[in-house]
Scaffold this motif. Structure first.
Motif, PDB file in Angstrom:
ATOM      1  N   VAL A   1      63.565  80.994  48.644  1.00 28.50           N
ATOM      2  CA  VAL A   1      62.985  79.560  48.319  1.00 28.50           C
ATOM      3  C   VAL A   1      61.580  79.322  49.355  1.00 28.50           C
ATOM      4  N   VAL A   2      60.219  78.813  48.342  1.00 27.39           N
ATOM      5  CA  VAL A   2      59.039  78.968  49.245  1.00 27.39           C
ATOM      6  C   VAL A   2      58.509  77.341  49.094  1.00 27.39           C
ATOM      7  N   TYR A   3      57.792  77.200  49.958  1.00 30.27           N
ATOM      8  CA  TYR A   3      56.936  75.672  50.057  1.00 30.27           C
ATOM      9  C   TYR A   3      55.693  76.009  49.270  1.00 30.27           C
ATOM     10  N   GLU A   4      54.853  74.910  49.183  1.00 29.91           N
ATOM     11  CA  GLU A   4      53.844  74.892  48.394  1.00 29.91           C
ATOM     12  C   GLU A   4      52.835  76.107  48.972  1.00 29.91           C
ATOM     13  N   ASN A   5      52.922  76.495  50.011  1.00 24.29           N
ATOM     14  CA  ASN A   5      51.892  77.493  50.303  1.00 24.29           C
ATOM     15  C   ASN A   5      52.540  78.784  50.487  1.00 24.29           C
ATOM     16  N   MET A   6      53.610  79.244  49.848  1.00 24.62           N
ATOM     17  CA  MET A   6      54.239  80.328  49.511  1.00 24.62           C
ATOM     18  C   MET A   6      54.956  80.613  50.829  1.00 24.62           C
TER      19      MET A   6
ATOM     20  N   LEU B   1      45.576  81.547  62.452  1.00 24.50           N
ATOM     21  CA  LEU B   1      44.355  80.939  63.048  1.00 24.50           C
ATOM     22  C   LEU B   1      44.417  79.598  63.310  1.00 24.50           C
ATOM     23  N   LYS B   2      45.240  78.867  62.820  1.00 32.99           N
ATOM     24  CA  LYS B   2      45.220  77.313  63.180  1.00 32.99           C
ATOM     25  C   LYS B   2      46.338  76.958  63.731  1.00 32.99           C
ATOM     26  N   GLY B   3      47.422  78.164  63.670  1.00 31.66           N
ATOM     27  CA  GLY B   3      48.648  77.489  64.107  1.00 31.66           C
ATOM     28  C   GLY B   3      49.729  76.630  63.149  1.00 31.66           C
ATOM     29  N   GLU B   4      50.984  76.787  63.718  1.00 34.26           N
ATOM     30  CA  GLU B   4      51.971  76.281  62.713  1.00 34.26           C
ATOM     31  C   GLU B   4      51.825  74.879  62.309  1.00 34.26           C
ATOM     32  N   ALA B   5      52.200  74.560  61.111  1.00 36.62           N
ATOM     33  CA  ALA B   5      51.993  73.302  60.448  1.00 36.62           C
ATOM     34  C   ALA B   5      52.831  72.476  61.225  1.00 36.62           C
ATOM     35  N   SER B   6      52.491  71.014  61.609  1.00 42.42           N
ATOM     36  CA  SER B   6      53.494  70.225  61.910  1.00 42.42           C
ATOM     37  C   SER B   6      54.694  69.761  61.201  1.00 42.42           C
ATOM     38  N   ASP B   7      55.789  69.362  61.720  1.00 34.30           N
ATOM     39  CA  ASP B   7      56.833  69.088  60.855  1.00 34.30           C
ATOM     40  C   ASP B   7      56.342  67.956  60.034  1.00 34.30           C
ATOM     41  N   THR B   8      56.807  67.651  58.726  1.00 32.21           N
ATOM     42  CA  THR B   8      56.395  66.573  57.865  1.00 32.21           C
ATOM     43  C   THR B   8      57.544  66.487  57.069  1.00 32.21           C
TER      44      THR B   8
ATOM     45  N   VAL C   1      59.625  66.669  53.600  1.00 27.87           N
ATOM     46  CA  VAL C   1      59.616  67.703  52.719  1.00 27.87           C
ATOM     47  C   VAL C   1      60.309  67.182  51.316  1.00 27.87           C
ATOM     48  N   LEU C   2      59.760  67.466  50.252  1.00 23.53           N
ATOM     49  CA  LEU C   2      60.420  67.141  48.832  1.00 23.53           C
ATOM     50  C   LEU C   2      60.854  68.360  48.200  1.00 23.53           C
ATOM     51  N   ASP C   3      61.900  68.120  47.929  1.00 28.22           N
ATOM     52  CA  ASP C   3      62.561  69.230  46.935  1.00 28.22           C
ATOM     53  C   ASP C   3      62.235  68.986  45.417  1.00 28.22           C
ATOM     54  N   LEU C   4      61.660  69.867  44.804  1.00 31.96           N
ATOM     55  CA  LEU C   4      61.604  69.744  43.240  1.00 31.96           C
ATOM     56  C   LEU C   4      62.828  70.342  42.563  1.00 31.96           C
ATOM     57  N   VAL C   5      63.270  69.386  41.933  1.00 33.63           N
ATOM     58  CA  VAL C   5      64.492  69.668  41.109  1.00 33.63           C
ATOM     59  C   VAL C   5      64.175  69.736  39.811  1.00 33.63           C
ATOM     60  N   PRO C   6      64.670  71.173  39.202  1.00 35.70           N
ATOM     61  CA  PRO C   6      64.549  71.324  37.875  1.00 35.70           C
ATOM     62  C   PRO C   6      64.995  70.060  36.857  1.00 35.70           C
ATOM     63  N   GLY C   7      64.592  69.873  36.051  1.00 46.39           N
ATOM     64  CA  GLY C   7      64.939  68.677  34.885  1.00 46.39           C
ATOM     65  C   GLY C   7      65.748  69.527  33.887  1.00 46.39           C
ATOM     66  N   ASN C   8      66.020  68.526  32.820  1.00 46.64           N
ATOM     67  CA  ASN C   8      66.750  69.145  31.607  1.00 46.64           C
ATOM     68  C   ASN C   8      65.913  69.947  30.848  1.00 46.64           C
ATOM     69  N   GLY C   9      66.418  71.442  30.650  1.00 44.07           N
ATOM     70  CA  GLY C   9      65.701  72.431  30.001  1.00 44.07           C
ATOM     71  C   GLY C   9      64.952  73.418  30.845  1.00 44.07           C
ATOM     72  N   VAL C  10      64.679  73.020  32.087  1.00 39.30           N
ATOM     73  CA  VAL C  10      63.976  73.767  32.998  1.00 39.30           C
ATOM     74  C   VAL C  10      64.919  74.722  33.988  1.00 39.30           C
TER      75      VAL C  10
ATOM     76  N   VAL D   1      57.928  71.034  48.675  1.00 37.95           N
ATOM     77  CA  VAL D   1      56.699  70.529  48.993  1.00 37.95           C
ATOM     78  C   VAL D   1      56.632  69.820  50.212  1.00 37.95           C
ATOM     79  N   ARG D   2      55.560  69.943  51.152  1.00 35.52           N
ATOM     80  CA  ARG D   2      55.089  69.101  52.307  1.00 35.52           C
ATOM     81  C   ARG D   2      53.836  68.250  52.016  1.00 35.52           C
ATOM     82  N   PRO D   3      54.150  67.166  51.418  1.00 35.85           N
ATOM     83  CA  PRO D   3      52.904  66.216  50.994  1.00 35.85           C
ATOM     84  C   PRO D   3      51.838  66.013  51.787  1.00 35.85           C
ATOM     85  N   ALA D   4      52.166  66.281  53.182  1.00 32.95           N
ATOM     86  CA  ALA D   4      51.322  65.947  54.244  1.00 32.95           C
ATOM     87  C   ALA D   4      50.133  67.257  54.340  1.00 32.95           C
TER      88      ALA D   4
END
Length: 540
Positions: free
Chosen positions: A276-281, A320-327, A329-338, A346-349
């Motif tokens: 399971v990965v976030y938007e930045n892999m 180089l920039k350090g860990e991302a702060s806690d934000t 988190v949105l879970d992407l849920v596959p819809g019908n047929g996916v 995804v962490r929108p922030a």
């Protein structure tokens, strides 16, 4: 402490390393268990890679060579022949090699790029005896393309994914007889262009909604029984066909290679069989990323490289920039047929502009309605007209002559289709799109239906003097492997491909002093020149 350790030196690992370097990271180490970089690309000598990334059609070794050359301009370190045994949650890598023995490496960040493996006979449960001569398509590909062994002479292929289709062509060019390609689903899992150039070109039938129900043989495979299946994939009694074969190739799916991922305690997706990965892999462990086929199986290596670019940039930002702060988190849920999405979270922030989302549908929805009948006729045979015992393996269905489609119902002036029209249907093989072209021989071979100028040129050529780029191997002395991949510098007339193969069989190369430099470049032009001089002087 190493800033970034990348597990795997295939296309994903190479792209991730180069991207991380481009984004400012300077302490990067690639661990690769094979004795050369490139991964599975080294045995994929066929054309068709690189259209998206490099803007041209490349073979697998060419694509790997481009990536390796990019890496040469960096200071990325590589340890070949190094097997990673364990990755721990605190980012320690246990690995072993002949040169350095057992090592425990500590890393600030890790990218997992182990790729995928093939399903075997045991995973699909084919009944029958257990003789020699049953290979996965990828194993046979390595034997033929890199080691120089022809694995069989009379071949049956189970599965119509791209690798199975490509091996049907490869085995035929090497002199084997491919009796059929059998697919349990009612549609092929491979690209339409591969059905055309790998099956139709060589008069190889494709049986959809069929599977192997029995294998016979003692020391070696002797017979295979194929039967039609119903909508629940259960064999239908009375539809059996018997093939005399000595080899069966299995092309029945890929599974992400995730033993290390599971050992690290990273959350897994049951649908992709990857992390399971976030938007930045990034995975569930901060600083541990994953990309490529170890996350989910991709259709094109170009997409693997693009995803790995993101993983490399994200790993560099983490160090180089350090860990991302806690934000949030949105879970992407596959819809019908996916079936699934990647990323799954995804962490929108943390998103600057947009997020690329990959997904795979649960079923084949077919082509556009206007092309449904055309595609069915263009891809050739799909099932036998009658069932029963076929001992010689020479049975055929409604198969067109090699390289020609049966005449489809052509478009008429009212926007429908009629058989009185002169318009011919051609499936383009220039790229994975597989455009359905309509070519009018009575109107200066005017082409419609193409998405690019290359398609128009291909449509005209296919009806006048069809050609193919030919890829093969030649013997090499003193090289890392006994075979060297080559491709013709120009397209070869389709009817002359067997003669080109005979000419290539007389070629022997001698490896240069630098072992990492012998590759496809050594004989691309000589392969064509030798054939043209000895066989045919009418084509330039």
């Amino acid at each position: 402490m190493i800033d970034l350790v990348i597990v795997g030196g295939g296309p994903a690992g190479l792209a991730a390393a180069y991207s991380a370097w481009q984004h400012g990271l300077r302490d990067i180490l690639i661990l690769e268990r094979d004795n050369k970089l490139g991964g599975i690309l080294n045995q994929c000598i066929h054309n068709g890679f690189g259209l998206h990334r490099f803007g041209e059609q490349l073979t697998g070794p060419e694509y790997a060579g481009r990536c390796i050359e990019l890496l040469r301009s960096t200071g990325v370190r590589v340890e070949l022949g190094t097997m990673v045994l364990d990755v721990t949650p605190d980012k320690k890598i246990h690995c072993v090699s002949r040169e350095k023995g057992y090592q425990i490496l500590e890393a600030r960040s890790i990218i997992l790029c182990m790729g995928c493996r093939e399903r075997t006979r045991g995973a699909i449960g084919i009944p029958g005896s257990r003789p020699a001569g049953i290979y996965t398509a990828g194993a046979a590909q390595r034997y033929v393309n890199m080691e120089g062994y022809l694995v069989g002479k009379r071949v049956l292929i189970l599965g119509s994914g791209d690798i199975g289709l490509i091996m049907a062509r490869r085995m035929t060019l090497e002199g084997a007889k491919v009796l059929a390609c059998v697919e349990v689903m009612p549609y092929s899992g491979g690209l339409t262009r591969n059905i055309v150039q790998c099956l139709q070109d060589f008069d190889i039938p494709l049986y959809l909604s069929h599977t192997i129900v029995d294998i016979q043989g003692k020391a070696r495979v002797e017979k295979a029984t194929v039967a039609k299946v119903d909508e629940n994939r259960r064999p239908i009694p009375g539809t059996e066909m018997e093939f005399d074969v000595d080899t069966i190739l299995l092309s029945v799916g890929l599974i992400p290679e995730n033993e290390l991922t599971r050992q690290a305690g990273i959350p897994m997706d049951p649908h992709t069989k990857g992390a399971v990965v976030y938007e930045n892999m990034e995975t569930g462990i901060p600083g541990v990323f994953a990309c490529g086929n170890v996350v989910h199986v991709h259709d094109l290596v170009d997409f693997v490289s693009g995803e790995s670019d993101l993983a490399g940039a994200s790993a560099a930002a983490y160090v180089l920039k350090g860990e991302a702060s806690d934000t949030v988190v949105l879970d992407l849920v596959p819809g019908n047929g996916v079936g699934y999405t990647v990323p799954q979270r995804v962490r929108p922030a943390d998103v600057d502009r947009s997020v690329n989302i990959s997904f795979r549908v649960r079923q084949n929805y077919g082509p556009q309605p206007d092309h449904r009948d055309l595609r069915r006729q263009a891809v050739g045979p799909v099932q036998a007209p009658a069932h029963g015992s076929r001992r010689d393996g020479a049975h055929r269905t409604a198969q067109s002559p090699a390289g020609k489609s049966r005449r489809p119902a052509d478009r008429c002036g009212r926007g429908g289709y009629c058989r009185m029209s002169s318009i011919k249907e051609v499936i383009c093989i220039c790229c994975p799109c597989g455009c359905h072209l309509q070519v009018d021989p009575e109107n200066d071979y005017n082409v419609t239906g193409n998405a690019c100028p290359n398609g128009a040129a291909y449509g005209r050529e296919e009806l006048t003097h069809p050609t193919r780029i030919l890829t093969s191997t030649v013997r090499v002395e003193g090289g890392l492997y006994p075979r060297c991949p080559v491709k013709t510098a120009q397209a070869v007339p389709k009817e002359k491909m067997t003669e080109v193969m005979a000419a290539l069989d007389r070629v022997t190369l001698h490896a240069p002093s630098a072992p990492d430099r012998w590759c496809w470049q050594m004989c691309a032009a000589p392969a064509w020149t030798l054939w043209r001089r000895e066989i045919c002087d009418t084509h330039s």
